[in-house]
Every structure is written in C-alpha cells, then in structure tokens.
Design an enzyme around this catalytic site. Structure first.
Site, PDB file in Angstrom:
ATOM      1  N   ARG A  18       0.993  -0.821  -0.194  1.00 51.38           N
ATOM      2  CA  ARG A  18      -0.439   0.095  -0.355  1.00 51.38           C
ATOM      3  C   ARG A  18       0.891   1.194  -0.094  1.00 51.38           C
ATOM      4  O   ARG A  18       0.219   2.544  -0.413  1.00 51.38           O
ATOM      5  CB  ARG A  18      -1.308  -0.638   1.488  1.00 51.38           C
ATOM      6  CG  ARG A  18      -1.972   1.427   1.212  1.00 51.38           C
ATOM      7  CD  ARG A  18      -3.443   0.537   2.107  1.00 51.38           C
ATOM      8  NE  ARG A  18      -3.456   0.359   3.885  1.00 51.38           N
ATOM      9  CZ  ARG A  18      -2.805   0.645   4.226  1.00 51.38           C
ATOM     10  NH1 ARG A  18      -2.683   1.806   4.452  1.00 51.38           N
ATOM     11  NH2 ARG A  18      -2.618   0.188   5.123  1.00 51.38           N
ATOM     12  N   TYR A  23     -16.101  13.791 -15.806  1.00 54.07           N
ATOM     13  CA  TYR A  23     -17.071  12.304 -16.300  1.00 54.07           C
ATOM     14  C   TYR A  23     -18.040  12.099 -14.771  1.00 54.07           C
ATOM     15  O   TYR A  23     -17.887  12.824 -14.143  1.00 54.07           O
ATOM     16  CB  TYR A  23     -15.943  11.578 -16.658  1.00 54.07           C
ATOM     17  CG  TYR A  23     -15.338   9.926 -15.770  1.00 54.07           C
ATOM     18  CD1 TYR A  23     -17.220   9.688 -16.241  1.00 54.07           C
ATOM     19  CD2 TYR A  23     -15.745   9.642 -14.553  1.00 54.07           C
ATOM     20  CE1 TYR A  23     -16.858   7.736 -16.006  1.00 54.07           C
ATOM     21  CE2 TYR A  23     -16.486   8.245 -14.113  1.00 54.07           C
ATOM     22  CZ  TYR A  23     -16.837   7.827 -14.862  1.00 54.07           C
ATOM     23  OH  TYR A  23     -17.197   5.901 -14.256  1.00 54.07           O
ATOM     24  N   ASP A  78      -7.214  16.822 -15.514  1.00 54.95           N
ATOM     25  CA  ASP A  78      -7.735  15.230 -16.238  1.00 54.95           C
ATOM     26  C   ASP A  78      -7.274  14.997 -17.520  1.00 54.95           C
ATOM     27  O   ASP A  78      -7.924  15.715 -18.276  1.00 54.95           O
ATOM     28  CB  ASP A  78      -8.998  14.784 -15.797  1.00 54.95           C
ATOM     29  CG  ASP A  78      -9.215  13.520 -16.167  1.00 54.95           C
ATOM     30  OD1 ASP A  78      -8.793  12.492 -16.563  1.00 54.95           O
ATOM     31  OD2 ASP A  78     -10.364  12.397 -15.399  1.00 54.95           O
ATOM     32  N   LYS A 117      -7.975   3.805 -18.780  1.00 57.89           N
ATOM     33  CA  LYS A 117      -7.967   4.349 -21.175  1.00 57.89           C
ATOM     34  C   LYS A 117      -6.691   3.824 -21.407  1.00 57.89           C
ATOM     35  O   LYS A 117      -6.649   2.926 -21.472  1.00 57.89           O
ATOM     36  CB  LYS A 117      -8.754   5.389 -20.912  1.00 57.89           C
ATOM     37  CG  LYS A 117      -9.839   5.382 -19.183  1.00 57.89           C
ATOM     38  CD  LYS A 117     -10.964   4.652 -19.827  1.00 57.89           C
ATOM     39  CE  LYS A 117     -12.596   4.778 -18.774  1.00 57.89           C
ATOM     40  NZ  LYS A 117     -12.831   5.279 -17.823  1.00 57.89           N
TER      41      LYS A 117
HETATM   42  N1  LCS Z   1     -11.495  10.539 -15.373  1.00 55.30           N
HETATM   43  C1  LCS Z   1     -12.143  10.274 -16.373  1.00 55.30           C
HETATM   44  C2  LCS Z   1     -11.915  11.548 -18.126  1.00 55.30           C
HETATM   45  C3  LCS Z   1     -13.019   9.254 -17.207  1.00 55.30           C
HETATM   46  O1  LCS Z   1     -13.318   8.967 -18.447  1.00 55.30           O
HETATM   47  C4  LCS Z   1     -13.484   8.712 -15.565  1.00 55.30           C
HETATM   48  C5  LCS Z   1     -13.888   7.227 -16.544  1.00 55.30           C
HETATM   49  C6  LCS Z   1     -12.759   8.428 -14.346  1.00 55.30           C
HETATM   50  C7  LCS Z   1     -11.527   9.338 -14.258  1.00 55.30           C
HETATM   51  C8  LCS Z   1     -12.684   7.468 -13.657  1.00 55.30           C
HETATM   52  O2  LCS Z   1     -11.832   6.389 -14.068  1.00 55.30           O
HETATM   53  P1  LCS Z   1     -11.858   5.100 -13.595  1.00 55.30           P
HETATM   54  O3  LCS Z   1     -11.891   5.584 -11.933  1.00 55.30           O
HETATM   55  O4  LCS Z   1     -13.130   3.842 -14.141  1.00 55.30           O
HETATM   56  O5  LCS Z   1     -10.625   4.584 -13.900  1.00 55.30           O
HETATM   57  N2  LCS Z   1     -14.206   6.953 -17.387  1.00 55.30           N
HETATM   58  C9  LCS Z   1     -14.980   6.179 -17.801  1.00 55.30           C
HETATM   59  C10 LCS Z   1     -16.087   6.151 -19.260  1.00 55.30           C
HETATM   60  O6  LCS Z   1     -16.648   7.401 -19.712  1.00 55.30           O
HETATM   61  N3  LCS Z   1     -16.641   4.599 -19.378  1.00 55.30           N
HETATM   62  O7  LCS Z   1     -17.000   4.453 -17.919  1.00 55.30           O
HETATM   63  C11 LCS Z   1     -15.844   4.817 -17.657  1.00 55.30           C
END
Ligand code: LCS
Length: 396
Positions: free
Chosen positions: A58, A111, A185, A210
C-alpha cells in the site's frame, strides 16, 4: 534516462530498473503484499523514513515504482502515484488538497463519477464546490476566493469534448493565489497528445483504465505532480484516506500496454478524424463534437495545446434520443459499452450511462443533450467503422 529521448522511446525505456538477479527484459511482477526486514530496527528505520526500501505494497511496490517513474517521465512531472482506478486517483488527490472550509472550483462538464464526488461526496464533509465553465475566464475570476484550494477540469471533457485553455486557467488561478492547485484530468488526451504540467497545471490525474493501458483489461489511475505533493497524496490521500492501491499485476499490464501508447494514439486519432469527417457530412447528423473539426468551438486552443485531436467524439442524430438509441442498437461491429481508449471501438449513451449521476437540469447546464452519443474510435480499420455507422444510419 536522457531528456532528449522521444515519447515512444521513453514509454518503452524510462524508469526501467535492470533486473540484476536474472536479467529479465520484462519488469518482474513483485506480487507481494509485504517486504521482509532484516531486523526489528531496520523495520523501524524504514517506517521513520531513515532508510530507503519497501515496507508494504500500500506504501509502494517495486513493479509499481517502475511504472510510476515511467508515467512521471511521460507527463514531465517530478513524481507519480499509481492508484487502483481513476476515481482512486482523483479522490486521493482531492482529499489531500481539500478539507472542511476549503473551496474547489470545478468545471461542470466532467466524467459522471468525478461530478458525483465533487457534487455529492466532498460537500458532505464541509468542502464547498462551485461548478463553472472553465473555458470562460471571467467566470473563473468571479469565483476565485481566499479559501479556494483547487481548480479542477478535464480537457477534452467527457463527453462533450469541450476544450479548456490550460495555460489561461493556470495563469488566472495562480495570479490570484499561487498556492491554488490547477488539477487537470488528462485521460482523454493521454500524455502522447498533451502535457498539462508543461502548460502550467500543478497536478495531472488519469484514468489509466483508458488509453494508457489501452487493452480493456485493467482498472487503474495516476496522480502526477511535484514530488512533495505526490508524497503527501501517497502518505495521506492514498495510504490513510482511500486505500486505492494499484495491484502489482495491474502495474505490469500497464507497463506492457504503455510500450505501444504512441503508436496506438496515432491510430485512434486517425480513425476518429475519419469518422468525424464522415459524420460531419451525413444528413442524419445534427451536431458533432470533435476538436479536430474547424467548426468545433475549442479547435484553435486544441490545436495549440494538443499534438493531435484524440480518439473521442460525440454526436447527435436528427430525431433525438430515440433515434440515437436506434442507431446504437443497429451497429454490428462497434461495441455498445462504457469505457474508452481500447482497441475495440466503443459507443455509449452518456445521459443514461456514464453521466447518469447528473440530474436532467445538470445535464442541460453541462451541454449534455438527451440524445448525445459518445464514440471511442478503436484501432480497427476506419473503413469498417464508417461502413458500420453508415448501415446503422440507413435504419433511421
Ligand atoms: N476521468 C475520466 C475523464 C474518465 O472518463 C473516467 C472514467 C475516470 C476519470 C474514472 O476512471 P476509473 O475509475 O473508471 O478508472 N470514465 C469512464 C467512462 O467514460 N466510461 O466508463 C468509465
């Protein structure tokens, strides 16, 4: 690692530690929760920070450390912290910056779960949040206050592809108070296309789920910034507040995926540009959001701050939500799923899926139309993707 190496070279070589035991080319996976101390005294020294070395995953792990050094190099940051998800990165970061009585200015188009964290999460603990359009600098100036600790934005933003001028926001925020953290972001662009820190942002966060991983098989995140700040996020935001630790196997998969990031981004951008050109001339399409189109409001800023325009686009077809859903359901190759940045092209309906955390009014304010469809252009052949969209349009 020499500074002058190119992005592709860095994504393969930066941060790597030579395996002195067996000479393995691939970074070994240290799938261990804890690390053995030679003595009780040594354990004490490691906890006190008087001796370098691993303690417990951790707090740090050798596989994950290689990945963190690599991402820091790709984003041009002093340090990086890996997390279990993008939300783990964002929440660990914001818990470190904000507290009761502090104020955050955030863009209204985010998001869905980031919006929920800011709108319904941190506000429960006495943090004040104002949502504005960060591409409107007068609105930003009007909302800065003595207790403002962060300005939070996405560019390109999910799902409208709105572009915010990172340098301009950083200049205005820092002129008001140099201590304010401008948090960007960078998920939609990836460091292959945009480096917010070089443009004046203080902190970059990522959903590494992503493009960074790119293969639809990992959930992960990163926080990148100054070394002392990242150490605070590690030792407070992550260690004590969220516990959102990246698993060493996920770190290894990311190291593998990152080797092709530059190549993949070039293909994502090429495919998205071709699809955008096709949609822009199609009579069934009412509106298209792609920063690469000269008609896009943020085109000039995107052209300045990004190396290319990315693999994401969103659009509305004539006939609104019903027609949009019919289009999505008629596709044969493009896959109906949330997430983005994978080899497979993915399509979804933000209002009912990724942005269902927004109320109808909040969706309207953020410019997310009820019929908006979001497409992540994958790595397939563009002709096949366009042919699939064309046949689905015929059904409308
Ligand atoms: N920031 C952006 C711009 C995102 O699109 C997402 C997830 C996150 C943060 C959060 O990331 P995660 O915890 O899922 O790794 N976006 C998603 C979307 O547009 N479709 O499914 C998840």
């Amino acid at each position: 690692m020499q500074k002058e190496f190119g992005f592709g070279t860095k994504s393969i070589h930066a941060g790597n530690v030579k395996d002195t035991q067996y000479g393995a080319l691939s970074t070994p996976i240290f799938q261990s929760s804890t690390f053995i101390f030679d003595s009780c005294e040594q354990g004490g020294r490691r906890f006190a920070g008087a001796e370098n070395g691993y303690i417990y995953t951790r707090l740090g792990n050798p596989t994950t450390s290689v990945l963190e050094s690599k991402i820091a190099a790709l984003e041009g940051g002093e340090a990086c912290l890996a997390t279990a998800s993008g939300m783990g990165a964002i929440s660990s970061c914001l818990w470190t910056i904000a507290g009761a009585g502090k104020h955050i200015i955030a863009d209204g188009t985010l998001y869905g779960c980031t919006f929920a964290l800011l709108n319904h999460g941190v506000t429960r603990y006495g943090v004040e949040v104002d949502f504005i359009d960060t591409s409107d600098l007068d609105a930003l100036r009007a909302h800065l206050k003595d207790n403002t600790v962060a300005v939070y934005l996405e560019t390109p933003a999910n799902p409208t592809l709105k572009i915010t001028d990172i340098s301009a926001v950083a200049e205005v925020a820092h002129a008001y108070n140099p201590e304010i953290k401008v948090v960007c972001d960078n998920t939609f662009a990836s460091p292959a296309l945009q480096n917010p820190l070089a443009l004046g942002a203080d902190v970059v966060v990522h959903s590494a789920t992503k493009y960074l991983n790119g293969h639809g098989d990992v959930v992960a995140g990163f926080v990148v910034g100054k070394a002392d700040f990242i150490q605070q996020v590690r030792m407070f935001g992550l260690k004590d507040m969220t516990g959102a630790v990246m698993d060493p196997f996920a770190a290894w998969l990311l190291l593998r995926g990152l080797k092709t990031l530059e190549l993949r981004m070039a293909r994502h951008c090429e495919n998205a540009a071709k699809i955008a050109a096709f949609l822009a001339q199609h009579p069934a399409v009412e509106k298209i959001n792609y920063p690469g189109l000269p008609t896009h409001k943020g085109h000039d800023v995107a052209a300045r701050q990004m190396k290319d325009f990315g693999g994401m686009l969103s659009f509305e077809v004539r006939g609104g939500k019903a027609a949009g859903m019919k289009l999505v359901n008629s596709l044969k190759l493009i896959t109906v799923a949330v997430s983005l940045g994978d080899a497979e092209s993915l399509i979804e309906h933000p209002a009912s899926m990724t942005h269902s955390t927004y109320s109808e009014e909040e969706l309207r304010e953020a410019g997310i139309a009820p019929g908006l469809i979001r497409l992540s252009a994958g790595l397939e052949n563009a002709e096949d993707l366009i042919a699939d969209l064309a046949q689905a349009m015929e059904n409308l």
